[in-house]
Write a protein that holds these residues in place. Sequence first.
Motif, PDB file in Angstrom:
ATOM      1  N   ARG A 369       0.843  -1.205   0.000  1.00 37.93           N
ATOM      2  CA  ARG A 369       0.000   0.000   0.000  1.00 37.93           C
ATOM      3  C   ARG A 369       0.880   1.259   0.000  1.00 37.93           C
ATOM      4  NH1 ARG A 369      -4.448  -1.443   2.418  1.00 37.93           N
ATOM      5  NH2 ARG A 369      -3.288  -2.258   4.172  1.00 37.93           N
ATOM      6  N   GLN A 370       1.913   1.213   0.852  1.00 38.22           N
ATOM      7  CA  GLN A 370       2.822   2.377   0.937  1.00 38.22           C
ATOM      8  C   GLN A 370       3.537   2.603  -0.388  1.00 38.22           C
ATOM      9  OE1 GLN A 370       3.432   4.175   3.746  1.00 38.22           O
ATOM     10  NE2 GLN A 370       2.468   2.941   5.322  1.00 38.22           N
ATOM     11  N   ALA A 395      10.860  -7.743  -8.595  1.00 39.37           N
ATOM     12  CA  ALA A 395       9.886  -7.505  -7.510  1.00 39.37           C
ATOM     13  C   ALA A 395      10.351  -8.110  -6.185  1.00 39.37           C
ATOM     14  CB  ALA A 395       8.527  -8.091  -7.892  1.00 39.37           C
ATOM     15  N   ALA A 396      11.198  -9.144  -6.275  1.00 41.48           N
ATOM     16  CA  ALA A 396      11.536  -9.926  -5.076  1.00 41.48           C
ATOM     17  C   ALA A 396      12.112  -9.055  -3.967  1.00 41.48           C
ATOM     18  CB  ALA A 396      12.502 -11.038  -5.445  1.00 41.48           C
ATOM     19  N   ASP A 401       9.025  -7.760  -0.576  1.00 42.47           N
ATOM     20  CA  ASP A 401       9.830  -7.773   0.650  1.00 42.47           C
ATOM     21  C   ASP A 401       9.576  -6.488   1.451  1.00 42.47           C
ATOM     22  OD1 ASP A 401      11.795  -8.243   2.569  1.00 42.47           O
ATOM     23  OD2 ASP A 401      13.277  -7.153   1.388  1.00 42.47           O
ATOM     24  N   PRO A 402       8.840  -6.614   2.574  1.00 44.18           N
ATOM     25  CA  PRO A 402       8.491  -5.402   3.337  1.00 44.18           C
ATOM     26  C   PRO A 402       9.706  -4.548   3.689  1.00 44.18           C
ATOM     27  CG  PRO A 402       7.312  -7.307   4.194  1.00 44.18           C
ATOM     28  CD  PRO A 402       8.255  -7.824   3.158  1.00 44.18           C
ATOM     29  N   VAL A 403      10.776  -5.173   4.185  1.00 48.20           N
ATOM     30  CA  VAL A 403      11.940  -4.375   4.605  1.00 48.20           C
ATOM     31  C   VAL A 403      12.520  -3.638   3.397  1.00 48.20           C
ATOM     32  CG1 VAL A 403      14.264  -4.499   5.581  1.00 48.20           C
ATOM     33  CG2 VAL A 403      12.439  -5.922   6.534  1.00 48.20           C
ATOM     34  N   TYR A 406      10.197  -0.638   2.424  1.00 49.19           N
ATOM     35  CA  TYR A 406      10.291   0.567   3.262  1.00 49.19           C
ATOM     36  C   TYR A 406      11.636   1.272   3.032  1.00 49.19           C
ATOM     37  CZ  TYR A 406       6.204  -1.336   5.731  1.00 49.19           C
ATOM     38  OH  TYR A 406       4.957  -1.829   6.040  1.00 49.19           O
ATOM     39  N   GLN A 407      12.713   0.476   2.916  1.00 50.56           N
ATOM     40  CA  GLN A 407      14.032   1.092   2.704  1.00 50.56           C
ATOM     41  C   GLN A 407      14.062   1.845   1.377  1.00 50.56           C
ATOM     42  OE1 GLN A 407      16.698  -2.248   3.071  1.00 50.56           O
ATOM     43  NE2 GLN A 407      16.991  -1.919   5.272  1.00 50.56           N
ATOM     44  N   TYR A 408      13.441   1.229   0.371  1.00 45.87           N
ATOM     45  CA  TYR A 408      13.452   1.849  -0.958  1.00 45.87           C
ATOM     46  C   TYR A 408      12.662   3.163  -0.945  1.00 45.87           C
ATOM     47  CZ  TYR A 408      12.518   2.356  -5.975  1.00 45.87           C
ATOM     48  OH  TYR A 408      12.409   2.836  -7.249  1.00 45.87           O
ATOM     49  N   ILE A 409      11.484   3.130  -0.326  1.00 45.59           N
ATOM     50  CA  ILE A 409      10.669   4.359  -0.262  1.00 45.59           C
ATOM     51  C   ILE A 409      11.470   5.452   0.454  1.00 45.59           C
ATOM     52  CG2 ILE A 409       8.574   5.420   0.698  1.00 45.59           C
ATOM     53  CD1 ILE A 409       7.243   2.601   0.458  1.00 45.59           C
ATOM     54  N   ASP A 410      12.101   5.059   1.542  1.00 47.84           N
ATOM     55  CA  ASP A 410      12.880   6.011   2.330  1.00 47.84           C
ATOM     56  C   ASP A 410      14.016   6.613   1.502  1.00 47.84           C
ATOM     57  OD1 ASP A 410      13.088   7.137   4.872  1.00 47.84           O
ATOM     58  OD2 ASP A 410      14.904   5.948   5.250  1.00 47.84           O
ATOM     59  N   ALA A 411      14.712   5.738   0.783  1.00 47.95           N
ATOM     60  CA  ALA A 411      15.860   6.208  -0.021  1.00 47.95           C
ATOM     61  C   ALA A 411      15.389   7.173  -1.111  1.00 47.95           C
ATOM     62  CB  ALA A 411      16.577   5.006  -0.639  1.00 47.95           C
ATOM     63  N   ILE A 412      14.273   6.851  -1.753  1.00 46.68           N
ATOM     64  CA  ILE A 412      13.781   7.730  -2.825  1.00 46.68           C
ATOM     65  C   ILE A 412      13.316   9.062  -2.234  1.00 46.68           C
ATOM     66  CG2 ILE A 412      11.928   8.008  -4.553  1.00 46.68           C
ATOM     67  CD1 ILE A 412      13.915   6.001  -5.510  1.00 46.68           C
TER      68      ILE A 412
END
Length: 421
Positions: A369-370, A395-396, A401-403, A406-412
Amino acid sequence: MRHNSLRGAVTIVGAGQAGLTLGIGLLQYGYTVTIVSDRSPDQIRNGRVTSSQCMFDMANGIERSFGLSLWDEECPKIAGMSVSAFAPTEPPALFNQWSARFARPARSVDQRLKMSTWMEEFERRGGQLVIDTASVASLEQYCQESDLVIVAAGKGEIAQLFERDTSRSPFTSPQRSLAMLYVSGLERPDGDALVEFNVVPGVGEYLTYPALAETGPCDIMLFEANLGGPMDIWNGAADGTELLTRAQAVLAKYFPSESVRARRVSLIDENATLVGRLTPTVRRPVATLPSGSVVLGMADVTVINDPITAQGANNATKCADIYLRAITRHIGKFDEEFMQTAFDEFWTYAEPATDFTNQFLSPTPDHARQLHVAAAEFPEIGRRFAECMNDPRDAASWILDPVGAYQYIDAIARASRPKSA
Ligand SMILES: Cc1cc2nc3c(=O)[nH]c(=O)nc-3n(C[C@H](O)[C@H](O)[C@H](O)COP(=O)(O)OP(=O)(O)OC[C@H]3O[C@@H](n4cnc5c(N)ncnc54)[C@H](O)[C@@H]3O)c2cc1C
């Protein structure tokens, strides 16, 4: 010696996306190839629609390399995808939306046109086409006559020879009730055509994109209703016209912006609709016949997914490419070990495609969702998501992969923040 070819004889059961791609590929390498089909080219051409078959760049590239991309010019290009999520309120309220372009366009050619033409092309290139519904007895016969027998019979009953792999099949029943319609007259906003994915959580999904049929360019409407939900109304429609009336009623209630565009649609022919449901299933790739001979399963016979993420025909093409390379570089008997190894390579694509699809069928996890919310803000996320349709292996590490997500969203998000002086 069972045949005249230096390269060996292969029999393939099923003249669909997988069987024909592989069969025509093998002819190029000098194999003697027989394809067994339960329907003639004319029966397929004049039969019911089977798929919405949106195919992305990697699969289209494989077809092109086999000289099979016969409709590149006429087929409408699908430039990207959009995802629109609506709350199940009355009227439904849009709560998130993003769109992104694919690196290269996708295309959808009506399988009735494609398979019937490819069957004739297969014969023209020297293949032997047999019209017959293969049974266990005929598989035994093909094993006597060929070095390798492959079952590419899609959803055909014969697929049940292959044992269900429970560890890889989380669902034991269908997750969506499907209705598909090929129409003309769908109004399109100006600009590029997209795979338009609309969802009302708890109700279902509505997908639409352009395609090419025998009669020319058209649009496909695919409804994925949650089972037992308010959109699960397809059973019992007397004919295509009634199905279209029901589809328009669903659009008016749950997807009103889409409904306006579909006011004047009509079916492209009397066989332009399909309703059904399927149980996502992974099967073991090798089946042993009563005589002890082994046969290899491919594509939908081994991995059948719900069409919600448009992966099956893409998988089938990748499977054909992988099996082709496995066969042509193999020396010796096509034994069980060969078969398992060929399938394992296919599974490197099919596993993330399956997990990706199954995630769409399940209640959306928070990280996914995020990701959709973030894709509306950061185009880069949408672009990467869209490319996963083409190559789900990516996609893997984030969508699945939840972690990682979240890390990817944060980095972007960090990268997009203005740097302080
Ligand atoms: C509604 C719907 C929408 C879809 N949309 C998409 C999409 O947008 N993108 C995508 O990638 N995938 C999509 N798919 C999935 C895709 O169509 C399939 O995954 C793909 O066609 C599988 O290829 P295949 O060669 O394994 O099987 P098929 O293409 O089904 O071919 C199997 C062939 O074997 C024949 N056969 C069966 N039994 C026998 C027998 N005993 N003897 C001889 N012949 C036999 C059948 O008649 C058929 O011609 C969709 C599927 C559905 C149902």
